[in-house]
Design an enzyme around this catalytic site. Structure first.
Site, PDB file in Angstrom:
ATOM      1  N   GLU A 159      65.899  12.705   2.496  1.00  8.46           N
ATOM      2  CA  GLU A 159      66.576  11.448   2.821  1.00  8.46           C
ATOM      3  C   GLU A 159      66.915  10.660   1.568  1.00  8.46           C
ATOM      4  OE1 GLU A 159      63.340   8.539   4.591  1.00  8.46           O
ATOM      5  OE2 GLU A 159      63.087  10.493   5.508  1.00  8.46           O
TER       6      GLU A 159
ATOM      7  N   GLY B 278      58.169   8.420   7.543  1.00  4.53           N
ATOM      8  CA  GLY B 278      57.145   9.126   8.314  1.00  4.53           C
ATOM      9  C   GLY B 278      56.999   8.719   9.766  1.00  4.53           C
TER      10      GLY B 278
ATOM     11  N   ARG C  30      49.123   2.168  -8.084  1.00  4.99           N
ATOM     12  CA  ARG C  30      49.274   0.941  -7.288  1.00  4.99           C
ATOM     13  C   ARG C  30      47.890   0.413  -6.959  1.00  4.99           C
ATOM     14  NH1 ARG C  30      54.197   1.723  -2.986  1.00  4.99           N
ATOM     15  NH2 ARG C  30      55.560   2.983  -4.314  1.00  4.99           N
TER      16      ARG C  30
ATOM     17  N   ARG D 162      68.265   1.554  -2.209  1.00  8.00           N
ATOM     18  CA  ARG D 162      67.702   0.325  -2.783  1.00  8.00           C
ATOM     19  C   ARG D 162      66.969   0.663  -4.075  1.00  8.00           C
ATOM     20  NH1 ARG D 162      63.846   2.317   1.038  1.00  8.00           N
ATOM     21  NH2 ARG D 162      61.990   2.945  -0.136  1.00  8.00           N
TER      22      ARG D 162
ATOM     23  N   GLU E 123      63.910  20.051  11.501  1.00 14.19           N
ATOM     24  CA  GLU E 123      63.932  20.810  10.247  1.00 14.19           C
ATOM     25  C   GLU E 123      62.814  21.843  10.262  1.00 14.19           C
ATOM     26  OE1 GLU E 123      65.337  17.372   7.022  1.00 14.19           O
ATOM     27  OE2 GLU E 123      63.231  17.932   7.171  1.00 14.19           O
TER      28      GLU E 123
ATOM     29  N   LYS F 125      69.521   9.423   9.350  1.00 13.34           N
ATOM     30  CA  LYS F 125      69.017  10.528   8.528  1.00 13.34           C
ATOM     31  C   LYS F 125      69.710  11.862   8.847  1.00 13.34           C
ATOM     32  CE  LYS F 125      66.239   7.442   7.076  1.00 13.34           C
ATOM     33  NZ  LYS F 125      66.496   6.797   5.792  1.00 13.34           N
TER      34      LYS F 125
ATOM     35  N   GLU G 220      65.388  11.582  -1.985  1.00 15.07           N
ATOM     36  CA  GLU G 220      64.074  12.207  -1.790  1.00 15.07           C
ATOM     37  C   GLU G 220      64.229  13.691  -1.479  1.00 15.07           C
ATOM     38  OE1 GLU G 220      61.842   8.349   0.254  1.00 15.07           O
ATOM     39  OE2 GLU G 220      61.820  10.281   1.294  1.00 15.07           O
TER      40      GLU G 220
ATOM     41  N   VAL H 242      59.795   0.519  -5.388  1.00 18.79           N
ATOM     42  CA  VAL H 242      58.579  -0.013  -6.033  1.00 18.79           C
ATOM     43  C   VAL H 242      58.315   0.706  -7.363  1.00 18.79           C
ATOM     44  CG1 VAL H 242      56.074  -0.279  -5.808  1.00 18.79           C
ATOM     45  CG2 VAL H 242      57.541  -0.607  -3.805  1.00 18.79           C
TER      46      VAL H 242
ATOM     47  N   PHE I 164      59.524  23.190   9.003  1.00 20.67           N
ATOM     48  CA  PHE I 164      58.403  22.435   8.428  1.00 20.67           C
ATOM     49  C   PHE I 164      57.911  23.131   7.164  1.00 20.67           C
ATOM     50  CE2 PHE I 164      53.779  21.441   8.168  1.00 20.67           C
ATOM     51  CZ  PHE I 164      53.915  20.082   7.905  1.00 20.67           C
TER      52      PHE I 164
HETATM   53  C1  MV4 Z   1      58.715  16.849   6.034  1.00 23.58           C
HETATM   54  C2  MV4 Z   1      57.497  17.499   5.763  1.00 23.58           C
HETATM   55  C3  MV4 Z   1      57.473  18.864   5.882  1.00 23.58           C
HETATM   56  N1  MV4 Z   1      58.574  19.549   6.252  1.00 23.58           N
HETATM   57  N2  MV4 Z   1      59.794  17.559   6.393  1.00 23.58           N
HETATM   58  C4  MV4 Z   1      57.148  12.366   5.639  1.00 23.58           C
HETATM   59  C5  MV4 Z   1      57.908  11.119   5.306  1.00 23.58           C
HETATM   60  C6  MV4 Z   1      59.340  11.457   5.452  1.00 23.58           C
HETATM   61  N3  MV4 Z   1      60.086  10.828   4.415  1.00 23.58           N
HETATM   62  C7  MV4 Z   1      59.394  12.940   5.372  1.00 23.58           C
HETATM   63  N4  MV4 Z   1      58.051  13.425   5.505  1.00 23.58           N
HETATM   64  C8  MV4 Z   1      57.809  14.757   5.569  1.00 23.58           C
HETATM   65  N5  MV4 Z   1      58.853  15.521   5.933  1.00 23.58           N
HETATM   66  C9  MV4 Z   1      59.711  18.869   6.500  1.00 23.58           C
HETATM   67  N6  MV4 Z   1      60.786  19.552   6.867  1.00 23.58           N
HETATM   68  C10 MV4 Z   1      56.408  16.717   5.382  1.00 23.58           C
HETATM   69  C11 MV4 Z   1      56.552  15.329   5.289  1.00 23.58           C
HETATM   70  C12 MV4 Z   1      55.397  14.625   4.872  1.00 23.58           C
HETATM   71  C13 MV4 Z   1      55.374  13.956   3.668  1.00 23.58           C
HETATM   72  C14 MV4 Z   1      56.491  13.926   2.834  1.00 23.58           C
HETATM   73  C15 MV4 Z   1      56.471  13.256   1.653  1.00 23.58           C
HETATM   74  C16 MV4 Z   1      55.317  12.619   1.260  1.00 23.58           C
HETATM   75  C17 MV4 Z   1      54.202  12.603   2.062  1.00 23.58           C
HETATM   76  C18 MV4 Z   1      54.218  13.280   3.271  1.00 23.58           C
HETATM   77  C19 MV4 Z   1      53.081  13.277   4.071  1.00 23.58           C
HETATM   78  C20 MV4 Z   1      53.117  13.935   5.257  1.00 23.58           C
HETATM   79  C21 MV4 Z   1      54.281  14.598   5.668  1.00 23.58           C
END
Ligand code: MV4
Length: 431
Positions: free
Chosen positions: A288, A165, A339, A292, A200, A116, A275, A295, A202
């Protein structure tokens, strides 16, 4: 064109790939574990080969067993579906060594996107917006603290080999950073065999919005617009829709263009999902890429009228984009997917039992997908379909979806990735 494809998966995605093969006049081969002997993919594929006992590690994840089945059936290609071996670059490499086409991107690209922090660097260099954060892997807590001061708290520490996550820690104060760094490193090392971390800024209460792309082998990459996937619980998506209420045609076109150019430069081929997080100012930041089919792909199929799985097969066989898409990608109407899981709708505990009644309202199995001319029509159609979706004998998430669809904030599009937890707390108070 391929004559025969091995479907290296189970359940609904295996069936989806078999449907695409049938429509393209390609023979399909199902592989199955002893647990899935009586499943629909086995029934509808032209051939089926048992590859092992029920444990995934000894069947669908067993690369030699899957490749042996492909060799025995003499297939031209393998479709990996999602999950299982879909993002395993070694599997793709072994297949291609055996002269079997892997229906997905080249192994090097899968490997890049699987790391990543490297994917983030590659996207940044190409001009895709990313969040402020560290460069390269964090060597130790000291370096993490330096970056946290540069970026400004709060920050999030993520595992480079992670995704979905796992191995993430939110850091809100300098004092807690060393402990959270250690914990994230240990968790990542245990879960992925790789403790590499990055950082990163937040984003509080982000939306999760992802873009679907298709790429041919000649450098042509097309964006098929976005899916709004903010309705998630513990990183499991519950509901997805397209378009997002927050993405304007201009923003969709802008991101589409930057992704086309970037993924062409990277050498991306086949279907992929990029994403993004959206902040309160409606800005999108890459987090990220998934290499693929996903769903929730039918949501994009419904609004673009593009069959993504058939497109994957055609592109892997070397077709040019203009012969796959037959014109510009249009976005018409609005699509929603719920779903439906065999889980208690509030406790989310698995619900096993004998199903005594089953009436999907004119659809397929466990994903309920509707489209309408606009979001209002799609919402009414989904509410109606959920009302007529009858499953008796076990618990399902149908009542939960009915309540989400009735929620004023959801109906107004006021959602982010914290919606479900707040919604569940509110429902528990009311009860
Ligand atoms: C984050 C974020 C907030 N800030 N990155 C969770 C799964 C992973 N693919 C990335 N995720 C997150 N990254 C930064 N810089 C919050 C999440 C996150 C989240 C993201 C997408 C969908 C649901 C989530 C639930 C909790 C946290």
């Amino acid at each position: 064109m391929f004559k025969k494809i091995l479907v290296a998966n189970r359940g609904e995605i295996a069936l989806r790939v078999i449907c695409a093969c049938k429509e393209l006049g390609i023979r399909s081969v199902a592989i199955y574990s002893e647990a899935d002997r009586n499943s629909l993919p086995v029934r509808f594929a032209d051939e089926a080969i048992c590859i092992g006992p029920p444990q995934l590690s000894q069947s669908y994840l067993n690369i030699p067993a899957v490749i042996s089945a492909a060799e025995i059936a003499n297939v031209d290609a393998i479709h990996p579906g999602y999950g299982l071996l879909a993002e395993n670059a070694n599997f793709a490499e072994v297949a291609e060594t055996c002269n079997i086409k892997f229906i997905g991107p080249p192994p090097e690209v899968t490997r890049l996107m699987g790391e990543k922090e490297k994917a983030r660097g590659a996207m940044k260099r190409a001009g895709v917006p990313i969040l402020p954060g560290s460069e390269g892997v964090l060597a130790n807590e000291g370096e993490a603290l330096e970056w946290a001061r540069t970026v400004g708290l709060p920050v999030i520490i993520k595992a480079s080999a992670g995704g979905g996550g796992r191995g993430m820690r939110i850091v809100r104060s300098e004092q807690e950073l060393p402990g959270l760094f250690q914990a994230a490193q240990a968790e990542a090392a245990a879960a992925f065999g790789n403790g590499d971390l990055y950082m990163e800024k937040f984003v509080e209460r982000p939306r999760h919005i992802e873009f679907q792309v298709l790429a041919d082998q000649y450098g042509k990459v097309v964006s098929l617009g976005e899916r709004e996937c903010s309705i998630q619980r513990r990183h499991q998506k519950l509901l997805e829709e397209s378009p997002s209420t927050q993405v304007t045609p201009e923003l969709r076109a802008e991101i589409g263009q930057v992704l086309s150019r970037t993924l062409s430069e990277i050498g991306y081929v086949n279907a992929g999902t990029i994403e993004f997080l959206m902040d309160e100012d409606r800005r999108l930041y890459f987090i990220e890429m998934n290499t693929r089919i996903q769903v929730e792909h039918p949501v994009t199929e419904m609004v673009t009228d593009v069959d993504l799985v058939k497109s994957q097969i055609l592109l892997a066989a070397g077709e040019r984009m203009e012969n796959v898409l037959l014109g510009p990608v249009l976005h018409r109407g609005h699509a929603i997917e719920c779903r439906i899981n065999a889980e208690h709708p509030e406790k989310f505990t698995p619900s096993a039992g004998r199903i005594t009644t089953f009436n999907p309202p004119g659809g397929t199995g466990a994903k309920l997908i509707v489209r309408g001319k606009d979001r209002g029509e799609a919402l009414s159609r989904m509410s109606r379909a959920l009302e007529m979706f009858i499953v008796e004998g076990i618990y399902t998430t149908i009542p939960l979806h009915r309540k989400i669809l009735a929620d004023p904030d959801f109906r107004a599009g006021k959602i982010d990735t914290t919606f479900i937890e707040r919604f569940l707390a509110k429902s528990r108070e009311a009860a």
